[in-house]
Design a protein around this motif. Structure first.
Motif, PDB file in Angstrom:
ATOM      1  N   LYS A   1      -3.868  -3.989   3.450  1.00 37.96           N
ATOM      2  CA  LYS A   1      -4.921  -3.599   4.391  1.00 37.96           C
ATOM      3  C   LYS A   1      -4.337  -3.184   5.739  1.00 37.96           C
ATOM      4  O   LYS A   1      -4.752  -2.187   6.326  1.00 37.96           O
ATOM      5  CB  LYS A   1      -5.881  -4.777   4.557  1.00 37.96           C
ATOM      6  CG  LYS A   1      -7.114  -4.467   5.311  1.00 37.96           C
ATOM      7  CD  LYS A   1      -8.025  -5.685   5.283  1.00 37.96           C
ATOM      8  CE  LYS A   1      -9.179  -5.505   6.215  1.00 37.96           C
ATOM      9  NZ  LYS A   1     -10.008  -6.688   6.315  1.00 37.96           N
TER      10      LYS A   1
ATOM     11  N   ARG B   1      -1.177  -2.224   6.515  1.00 35.34           N
ATOM     12  CA  ARG B   1      -0.251  -1.085   6.473  1.00 35.34           C
ATOM     13  C   ARG B   1      -0.858   0.158   5.833  1.00 35.34           C
ATOM     14  O   ARG B   1      -0.185   1.168   5.678  1.00 35.34           O
ATOM     15  CB  ARG B   1       1.002  -1.466   5.700  1.00 35.34           C
ATOM     16  CG  ARG B   1       1.734  -2.652   6.245  1.00 35.34           C
ATOM     17  CD  ARG B   1       2.818  -2.234   7.189  1.00 35.34           C
ATOM     18  NE  ARG B   1       3.740  -3.325   7.452  1.00 35.34           N
ATOM     19  CZ  ARG B   1       3.728  -4.051   8.558  1.00 35.34           C
ATOM     20  NH1 ARG B   1       2.824  -3.817   9.475  1.00 35.34           N
ATOM     21  NH2 ARG B   1       4.600  -5.005   8.742  1.00 35.34           N
ATOM     22  N   LYS B   2      -2.129   0.071   5.391  1.00 37.53           N
ATOM     23  CA  LYS B   2      -2.826   1.189   4.733  1.00 37.53           C
ATOM     24  C   LYS B   2      -2.065   1.657   3.497  1.00 37.53           C
ATOM     25  O   LYS B   2      -1.872   2.846   3.271  1.00 37.53           O
ATOM     26  CB  LYS B   2      -3.020   2.365   5.701  1.00 37.53           C
ATOM     27  CG  LYS B   2      -3.695   2.014   6.996  1.00 37.53           C
ATOM     28  CD  LYS B   2      -5.156   1.767   6.799  1.00 37.53           C
ATOM     29  CE  LYS B   2      -5.861   1.706   8.119  1.00 37.53           C
ATOM     30  NZ  LYS B   2      -6.414   0.445   8.445  1.00 37.53           N
ATOM     31  N   LYS B   3      -1.644   0.711   2.687  1.00 35.41           N
ATOM     32  CA  LYS B   3      -0.885   1.021   1.470  1.00 35.41           C
ATOM     33  C   LYS B   3      -1.735   0.741   0.232  1.00 35.41           C
ATOM     34  O   LYS B   3      -1.278   0.135  -0.725  1.00 35.41           O
ATOM     35  CB  LYS B   3       0.385   0.171   1.415  1.00 35.41           C
ATOM     36  CG  LYS B   3       1.292   0.321   2.580  1.00 35.41           C
ATOM     37  CD  LYS B   3       2.449   1.175   2.216  1.00 35.41           C
ATOM     38  CE  LYS B   3       3.410   1.202   3.403  1.00 35.41           C
ATOM     39  NZ  LYS B   3       4.113   2.400   3.528  1.00 35.41           N
TER      40      LYS B   3
END
Length: 49
Positions: free
Chosen positions: A12, A14-16
């Motif tokens: 969430k 690190r937007k991975k």
């Protein structure tokens, strides 16, 4: 469960989110291998691979 929470926070923060399907597939494959080796369902699971 703390480990799963850490993974979720990492994804969430690190937007991975693209890693989520890879993690789920690896988890599913691991569960299938454990079930196939530990129970009498081995002959039914092995043809999948």
């Amino acid at each position: 469960m703390n480990f799963l929470g850490d993974i979720w926070r990492y994804l969430k923060e690190r937007k991975k989110f693209w890693l989520l399907p890879i993690i789920l597939i690896l988890l599913f494959m691991g569960i299938l291998l454990v079930i196939g080796a530990a129970t009498g369902l081995g002959p039914l699971v092995y043809p999948i691979f």
